[in-house]
Design an enzyme around this catalytic site. Structure first.
Site: not given
Ligand code: ADP
Length: 174
Positions: A10, A34, A126-128
């Protein structure tokens, strides 16, 4: 030369100088990384983000840009917020967007250098929610960090799940 490492975990728990947030242009919080950063870091981060919106970035942080705030109650000292591009399945668009994803890593390292951060943790930007395919995102992330000249001593990629970890670990071995 920068040491590039990969861990499964995490991002909010990393004991590094700076953690990078996969933010959105509004800088006012969101889901994924975020949301976790604002939840664990407390209100001081959002307060600084609001100040940035009121001053330097009234129209939001542009895609590919990066800016630092306090890390609030996180173990890190700073959060570097960067805005990744939203994936597009159209080949021509993807080719235009890839440099913006590379820019997230470069700009974040530039900000880290300005801050004097020596250890920096990155998520897979950007991968989520932004849906960039993990293997392509890993290629861009690892190549960009390796090619960039920085005084940062360790760049740590922090991957949330086993598949993402394996993809980044494979890429690092190449
Ligand atoms: P983006 O909007 O840039 O796609 P997301 O935060 O939605 O950003 O996701 C980026 C990546 O971070 C995804 O692969 C997601 O699984 C991963 N992720 C989500 N939460 C965490 C976390 N707390 N620590 C590390 N990685 C995370």
């Amino acid at each position: 030369m920068v040491a590039v490492t990969v861990v499964r975990g995490d991002i909010t728990e990393q004991e590094v100088d700076a953690v990078v947030n996969a933010a959105n242009s509004e800088l006012l919080g969101g889901g994924g990384v975020d949301g976790a950063i604002h939840r664990r870091g407390g209100p001081a981060i959002l307060a600084e983000c609001r100040r940035l919106r009121d001053t330097e970035y009234p129209r939001g942080l542009p895609t590919g840009g990066a800016v630092a705030t306090t890390a609030g109650e996180l173990p890190a000292r700073w959060v570097i917020h960067t805005v990744g591009p939203v994936w597009s399945a159209r080949g021509d668009r993807a080719a235009q967007l890839a440099p913006l994803l590379a820019s997230c890593y470069r700009e974040s390292l530039r900000v880290a250098d300005e801050l004097g951060a020596r250890t920096v943790a990155f998520p897979a930007i950007s991968t989520g929610a932004y849906r960039w395919p993990m293997d392509d995102a890993a290629r861009i992330a690892v190549d960009t960090v390796r090619e960039h000249s920085t005084v940062v001593e360790e760049v740590r990629f922090v991957l949330y799940d086993a598949t993402a970890y394996d993809i980044f670990a494979d890429r690092l071995r190449q």
